[in-house]
Structure formats: structure tokens, C-alpha cells
Design an enzyme around this catalytic site. Structure first.
Site, PDB file in Angstrom:
ATOM      1  CG  ASP A   1      50.468  43.332   3.567  1.00 22.16           C
ATOM      2  OD1 ASP A   1      50.584  42.728   4.682  1.00 22.16           O
ATOM      3  OD2 ASP A   1      50.302  43.115   2.454  1.00 22.16           O
TER       4      ASP A   1
HETATM    5  C1  BGC Z   1      49.876  39.685   3.182  1.00 17.98           C
HETATM    6  C2  BGC Z   1      48.831  40.049   3.806  1.00 17.98           C
HETATM    7  C3  BGC Z   1      48.127  39.580   5.023  1.00 17.98           C
HETATM    8  C4  BGC Z   1      49.355  39.910   5.952  1.00 17.98           C
HETATM    9  C5  BGC Z   1      49.035  39.359   7.532  1.00 17.98           C
HETATM   10  C6  BGC Z   1      51.084  39.861   4.338  1.00 17.98           C
HETATM   11  O1  BGC Z   1      52.335  39.265   4.148  1.00 17.98           O
HETATM   12  O2  BGC Z   1      50.450  40.385   2.190  1.00 17.98           O
HETATM   13  O3  BGC Z   1      47.739  39.755   2.802  1.00 17.98           O
HETATM   14  O4  BGC Z   1      46.961  39.982   5.656  1.00 17.98           O
HETATM   15  O5  BGC Z   1      50.442  39.175   5.670  1.00 17.98           O
HETATM   16  O6  BGC Z   1      48.958  37.946   7.731  1.00 17.98           O
END
Ligand code: BGC
Length: 757
Positions: A281
Site C-alpha cells: 500500500d
Molecule cells: C489506500 C489504498 C489505495 C492506495 C492507492 C492507499 O492510501 O489505502 O486502498 O489503493 O492508496 O490509491
């Protein structure tokens, strides 16, 4: 089946939760052709090129130079011209011509925003999720996006957690069926097709168990709960073909998601044989570092498991993370880590191999560019909007309807009142994809389209803002007089209350889960006019509706319904569509009951609110939530009877069929969801009081009867132990069928043998 944690408890009659194959694996053995191509390419790659391949950059980070050096992936870039630009550089000017995998958070729609995932789960209809992800995949792929960061499958019992809206609620079985439907729809049989994308199932794992509901927070979960509660939807998504996984921010038993060898390497890649890749993430690798970080430029810090960025990169890679999102610790320190043997070339090759494998499977080497002739697929289409509208009708849950308040009598006048009544912006929910506010149909616009004389008064404002400020949340009663006047002039009132979209989603946690600001006072003021009041709720999470229920004549839980919000809701309010949705998550009586879920384990002192020395709340006169999991009304009535088991005993190698009759006993056509729950009353580890193992949404005409049949096998009656083994024990299994998790039609059968593996 015995190695699967997922059930054979799928419906085998009718449509809905699926046929016998709803949760069956779709991927066969690895494709030899792809493996040879991956090997050939890998042999030609330098260490630098390999380290580029495991790097995933955001839209704000990517440069021509990164593309030329062969960066692995880019996310959040949505401009097709820019995607095309970087892809041309990667394919034509990087040494080995490896295409970039472009990704996006297409969570519940790219252009055609569907109801939020929690709402889709409320439909108890995988067809709704399927429509969403079929359209989502086509629209995403049309601009060159080939990977979507969805489905989000985090099971959660935490209404304070704003991200509960992104998943399917509190139940692993419902979550599994929805996850599988989404993956199948987005990927089809072959995600190389030009209208398909590869899915990334997230967030691995137990992110929804955040302590206190605070986002990103630690979790501590026993192995058996991990396996029985949090892992099943991931397994279902992988069995449906999902080829990428996102590791989570949170620590699990002291080990952060992207540094957790047990979950990523032992379970995901080992036990489950996952051969795709895991991306971290956002900056989750940098966050493994201790604070303050030695080099703040490398991103944030936090978990205190790595002294510096190099150590964080090594920890993540060695645990099973294959691709680093946003932070660049692995790319920047990889050579030094190899030299000092903190990482091995074998593991780096494995990560690169996984990424290349997915790129080959996605057809990117043959078709790296989006098809320009498909430009029409980037625009909103009436046929897609029609599916989004139907999805709204299916996702709505009717929580209360006293004295036939609903459907609205079209011959009588209507006032739409409330802060969310003429609101387009919030209808889209906390992930709105590429929808614009002006694409969305407000509740008022939808009601007016069916009753042009409808009047409106806002009552008070709700303003979507990043930070909490009471001034933004229905702060005073200065607009109440107008609202009351509008109510007086009308025969019936539709009162739009709830949350703005920014009160849910990532990082948006509420310590209170009641209606923000003075909205309850607005309801009371309107109710005092004596008019019938239907409250339509827009919200990201289960709310404490105790006072709302005491004042409203009817309550329609609308969640955030997406671009067709108003039209879909008007269909329900005027009765063209029967509300048949059910709650995918318990609605507590107060935030003090949290965490609360129907599938809790029993205690030695089961709750009895009228007695002392048991597991009750002294100050709550009930043991139940206000509205339980699986609950939802309809404009008609249904009867469940004739629960029949095909056998009173089942060997672990066999199955048993359970059927139940559902009859529409009212005078209108309507939808009901037949639900099947199990309980193991005597087990070597105390088992949840109920577990959903089958459901089927049916549409029945007045007087019509349908027999719904479910098949159960060993995978439905077993459970995990703390050694991670799946255990089937001989003994009795209780069966319950009906219209909610309180279903009381019951019987039992005996499992005649056991297994432990
Ligand atoms: C979130 C994810 C997301 C990623 C990319 C993160 O902050 O937890 O769910 O896919 O950002 O946007």
C-alpha cells in the site's frame, strides 16, 4: 473441498448468490508459454532493471526518465494521453521494451459510479457487483488502465472505521461471494481482453480489525479468527482469478501487512499457491521504519521495525512484498542490499518474475496501448447508467415502514427536505472514480422527475470538508422554519439526512456514529407537523439510529448510491421497485455496543439484559443491535416454511441439501433474500452463534412460492484451529433459515466423521 475455507454452501436453485460454481477456482495450471517468455526476459535483465520493475510510482511521481529506465507500474494516472505517452517511452525507448502496468482505484465505478461497495453488499445480489465491475473494467481499460485496486474485501465489525464503506461488511461468506463476483466480472476468463483488467484484492490482511476503529491502527487477531473471519474473501477472490494483492498498512500481531511473512509467504504464496504479485500500500514500506527516520525524504516512518530505508526495503521484500508503492527504498538500496546479502537475487528474481507474469497474462506485451477507437467507452452511456440505477434499487434497505408510509402516494404532494436532499456531490461516495458531481442525480432531481410538483427546503447545511468543523455539520436551526413550512404545505415528507462523503473512506473515523450536527432536531421539527416522514439516509457506515427510528415513520437506508442516486431512490420511494436489500452489517443501538456482529462467539454467561452477572450492557435494555445483519423490510410480506434436509447425517466427503419455501404473502410483487445460517453447538473450539453459509435473493409475485435449495459440505461445517488447520468434527450442526440473522426456522443434522488438515 476440504482444503478450501470457502463453502459449498452456495445456492443451487434459481439465480442470485450463484450456482454450484460461484466460488470454484477458475485458474488452471500456470501457462507454460508465459513462463518461458518470463524466463527469457528475466535472463536479459540487469539488477538495475529488476529494481525498476519492482517500483510502483504515483501519477505525481512518474517522469519520462522513469519510463525510460523501465519502471514497473504507475497508478492514479487517468489522462489517456499521458498514459499513452509514458507507455510509448517504456515500450519504445527502454532497453528491454517492458510495458508499464497502469493502475487505478476503480472501487465502485470508473466513470459510471455505482453504489458504494457496502451498498452493493446490501443487495445480497452478486449480479449487482458483477454489473458494476463489468462496466468498471471496460471504462478503466479504455484509457489504458490494466489493473484496478479492487475489490476491497476487508471484513469489519467496526462502524467507526470510515473504510467499512469500501468493503462488504461484517460477514466473510457474503464478502466472499461479492469478492468472487467482482473479480470474475472485471477479469473475465482472460484479462488480456481489451475490456478487462486484472484485479488487486486488498488490504492483506485484517485491516478492518483496526483497534478503536482508527484507520491504519494495529490489530491483534488469533490465527483461527484470521482464517475464519478475515482471509476467506481473499481466498475467494484468488480462486476467482485475482492475480494481484495489496498488502496492508496495519500491523497484525506485531507484524505490519507488508512485512508479514506469515500471511504473504506462508499462507498466500505457500498454502494457496498464489503466483501473481503483491504490491505494497501507499508508502507502507517506508512506514516500516522507526521514527524519526534517518532520511525523511524516503517517506513516512512508524512501525519501528527497520532502522532505515534499506532495512525497510529488505524486510518487505523478504516477507513477500513484490512491488513498492510510492516510497523507493528497494529500488534505491537494492544493489547495496544484494551486496550485503540482506536480500537474495533469488527473491528479487521471484518478485520480478511475478510482475512480468501478470504483465504477460494481461496481454501488455502484445497490446500495450489502449485502443483509440474505443474512445466512446470513456464516456457515460445510457445503458450503463440504467444498470447503475437498477443497482440503487437493489442496494436500498428498508429499515422501517409504519402504517404503509411507503411507497409514496403519487396523488399526494411531496416535500423533499434536508441537507442531503439536493446534493449531487455526496451521492458519489468516498471513491468517486472519474465521475463529476454534475453527473450525479440528486434525490430531489430524481423525485421531481417522477413528481414535478415536489418542493424543497434544505433545513440546514452539511458541507464536505477535509477536517472536522462543527460549522459544517447542520450547525443550527436557522433554516428549520422554512423546512417546517415546506412540510406543512405538503402531504408527505422525504427527509434526506446522514453523512457527507468525506466523513467516510480512508482516514475518516468517527468516534460518534449518530447523525452529525442538529439533524435529529430537524427530524423532530418536521415530524411535529404531523406529516408522514420518510427518512432517507446517506452514509458510509452503520449509524446509531435509535432516535431516528423513534421519530421517523419510515427509514430508507440509501448508503451513497452513485450517479443514479435520485432516480434509483425515486423508483423505490414511488414503488416501481420493491426494496429487497438487507443489512450487510449490524446497526448498533449506540456506539458503546461496538464492536458488534451477528457472528460473535458465545460466552459462558450469554447476554440477558434483565439479569445480573451476564454479558450485557447495564444501560442498554437489549442484547441485540437495533437492526441485525441480514435485516431489511419489503413493501410486501413473506413467509418461510417447510425447511427440509436431504439427510439427517453427512459424512465429511459428502454433502447435504437444505431447502426452504419462501412465499409472498402480500398483495404486491417483491424481493426477499432467503438466508441460511449454521451453528456448531459442541466443538473443540467455541464456535460463532451463527454463520451465514448461503443466501438467495428472489423476486416473487403475490402468492407465489419458491423453494430455495442450498448445498452444504465439509467446508461449511468445519473451522480453523490456532495451528491454522481446517478442522471438521463429528457431531451435530444446527441449521437456521429465514429472512435475517435472527431466522428461527431450524433443524439439525449430524456430521458422521472428522478431519484435520
Ligand atoms: C489506500 C489504498 C489505495 C492506495 C492507492 C492507499 O492510501 O489505502 O486502498 O489503493 O492508496 O490509491
Amino acid at each position: 473441498m476440504a482444503t478450501s475455507m470457502l463453502g459449498g454452501g452456495v445456492v443451487i436453485a434459481g439465480t442470485g448468490a450463484g450456482d454450484d460454481d460461484a466460488l470454484a477456482p477458475v485458474r488452471g495450471p500456470a501457462d507454460g508459454g508465459v513462463e518461458k517468455k518470463v524466463d527469457r526476459l528475466l535472463k536479459q535483465m540487469t539488477v538495475d532493471e529488476k529494481l525498476q520493475q519492482v517500483q510502483l510510482l504515483s501519477d505525481g511521481q512518474i517522469t519520462d526518465d522513469d519510463a525510460k529506465k523501465g519502471v514497473g507500474g504507475v497508478f492514479s494516472l487517468t489522462d489517456p494521453a499521458k498514459i499513452d505517452h509514458y507507455q510509448h517511452i517504456a515500450v519504445e525507448r527502454s532497453r528491454l521494451h517492458i510495458p508499464i502496468l497502469f493502475a487505478y482505484d476503480t472501487i465502485h465505478g470508473y466513470r459510471t459510479t455505482f453504489p458504494v461497495p457496502l451498498a452493493e453488499a446490501a443487495s445480497f445480489d452478486p449480479g449487482v457487483a458483477g454489473d458494476d465491475f463489468t462496466i468498471s473494467a471496460r471504462e478503466s481499460a479504455a484509457v489504458g488502465i490494466k489493473q484496478i485496486y479492487a475489490p476491497m474485501v476487508d471484513v469489519s465489525h467496526e462502524p467507526r472505521w470510515g473504510r467499512i464503506v469500501e468493503g462488504s461488511g461484517e460477514d466473510p461468506y457474503l464478502g466472499s461471494v461479492m469478492a468472487a463476483a467482482k473479480v470474475r466480472a472485471a477479469q473475465g476468463d482472460d484479462y488480456a481482453a481489451d475490456d478487462k483488467v486484472v484485479t488487486s484484492v486488498k488490504h492483506f490482511v485484517a485491516y478492518g480489525a483496526a483497534e478503536g476503529g482508527r484507520d491504519y491502527n494495529s490489530t491483534d487477531v488469533s490465527e483461527r479468527r484470521l482464517r475464519d473471519l478475515f482471509l476467506p474473501p481473499f481466498k475467494a477472490a484468488l480462486d476467482a482469478g485475482a492475480d494481484t494483492v495489496m498488502c496492508s498498512f496495519n500491523s497484525l500481531n506485531g507484524s505490519p501487512g507488508c512485512a508479514n511473512a506469515h500471511t504473504m509467504t506462508d499462507i498466500l504464496k505457500g498454502e494457496w499457491g498464489f503466483d501473481g504479485f503483491v504490491e505494497s500500500d501507499y508508502t507502507a514500506v517506508a512506514e516500516l521504519r522507526a521514527c524519526p527516520p534517518k532520511n525523511p525524504d524516503d517517506g513516512p516512518c512508524g512501525h519501528g521495525m527497520a532502522a532505515d530505508g534499506a532495512a525497510a526495503g529488505a524486510l518487505a521484500l523478504n516477507a513477500g512484498t513484490d512491488s513498492e508503492m510510492v516510497s523507493t527504498n528497494l529500488r534505491d538500496n537494492g544493489k547495496q542490499l544484494l551486496a550485503s546479502r540482506q536480500i537474495s537475487i533469488r527473491r528479487l528474481d521471484d518478485a520480478v518474475r511475478r510482475i512480468l507474469r501478470v504483465k504477460f497474462r494481461a496481454g501488455l506485451f502484445d497490446h500495450p496501448y489502449a485502443d483509440r477507437s474505443k474512445v466512446a467507452e470513456r464516456t457515460l452511456r445510457p445503458a450503463d447508467r440504467a444498470k447503475a440505477r437498477a443497482a440503487v434499487g437493489k442496494s436500498v434497505v428498508l429499515l422501517k415502514d409504519d402504517d404503509g408510509t411507503l411507497p409514496i402516494d403519487p396523488s399526494k404532494s411531496v416535500a423533499v427536505i434536508g441537507p442531503l436532499g439536493d446534493d449531487q456531490h455526496d451521492m458519489l461516495g468516498p471513491w468517486w472514480g472519474q465521475s463529476q458531481d454534475e453527473d450525479a442525480v440528486s434525490l430531489l432531481a430524481g423525485v421531481k422527475a417522477q413528481d414535478p410538483d415536489t418542493t424543497f427546503a434544505q433545513g440546514c447545511p452539511m458541507v464536505d470538508a477535509d477536517l472536522y468543523d462543527p460549522k459544517n455539520e447542520c450547525p443550527d436551526d436557522s433554516g428549520f422554519a422554512d423546512a417546517v413550512a415546506a412540510a406543512r404545505k405538503a402531504d408527505q415528507v422525504v427527509l434526506a439526512l446522514g453523512e457527507v462523503r468525506g466523513q467516510g473512506g480512508e482516514a475518516e473515523v468517527r468516534s460518534k456514529i449518530d447523525l452529525p450536527g442538529r439533524q435529529l432536531d430537524l427530524l423532530k421539527a418536521v415530524k411535529a407537523t404531523g406529516k408522514k416522514v420518510t427518512v432517507v439516509l446517506f452514509n458510509s457506515r452503520p449509524l446509531d439510529l435509535t432516535d431516528v427510528a423513534a421519530n421517523a415513520d419510515a427509514i430508507v437506508e440509501a448508503w451513497f448510491p452513485g450517479i443514479e442516486a435520485g432516480n434509483g431512490l425515486a423508483d423505490v420511494l414511488f414503488g416501481a421497485v420493491d426494496p429487497g436489500g438487507k443489512l450487510p452489517v449490524s446497526f448498533p443501538r449506540s456506539v458503546g455496543q461496538v464492536p458488534i456482529s451477528y457472528n460473535h462467539e458465545p460466552t459462558g454467561r450469554p447476554c440477558d439484559a434483565s439479569q445480573k452477572y451476564n454479558s450485557r450492557y447495564r444501560d442498554i435494555a437489549s442484547c441485540d443491535p437495533l437492526y441485525e445483519f441480514g435485516y431489511g423490510l419489503s413493501y410486501t410480506t413473506f413467509k418461510f416454511d417447510n425447511l427440509v434436509l436431504s439427510s439427517k447425517s453427512m459424512s465429511p466427503r459428502d454433502s447435504v441439501k437444505v431447502s426452504v419455501d419462501v412465499t409472498n404473502t402480500g398483495s404486491r410483487a417483491g424481493d426477499e433474500v432467503a438466508q441460511l445460517y449454521l451453528h456448531d453447538p459442541v466443538a473443540s473450539l467455541s464456535q460463532p452463534v451463527r454463520r451465514l453459509r448461503g443466501f438467495q435473493r428472489v423476486t416473487l409475485k403475490p402468492g407465489e412460492k419458491r423453494t430455495v435449495t442450498f448445498r452444504l459440505d465439509a467446508s461449511d461445517v468445519g473451522f480453523s484451529d490456532d495451528a491454522g488447520r481446517f478442522v471438521v468434527e463429528p457431531g451435530e450442526i444446527d441449521v437456521f433459515a429465514g429472512d435475517s440473522s435472527k431466522a428461527d426456522l431450524t433443524d439439525s443434522f449430524t456430521v458422521t466423521g472428522g478431519s484435520r488438515r
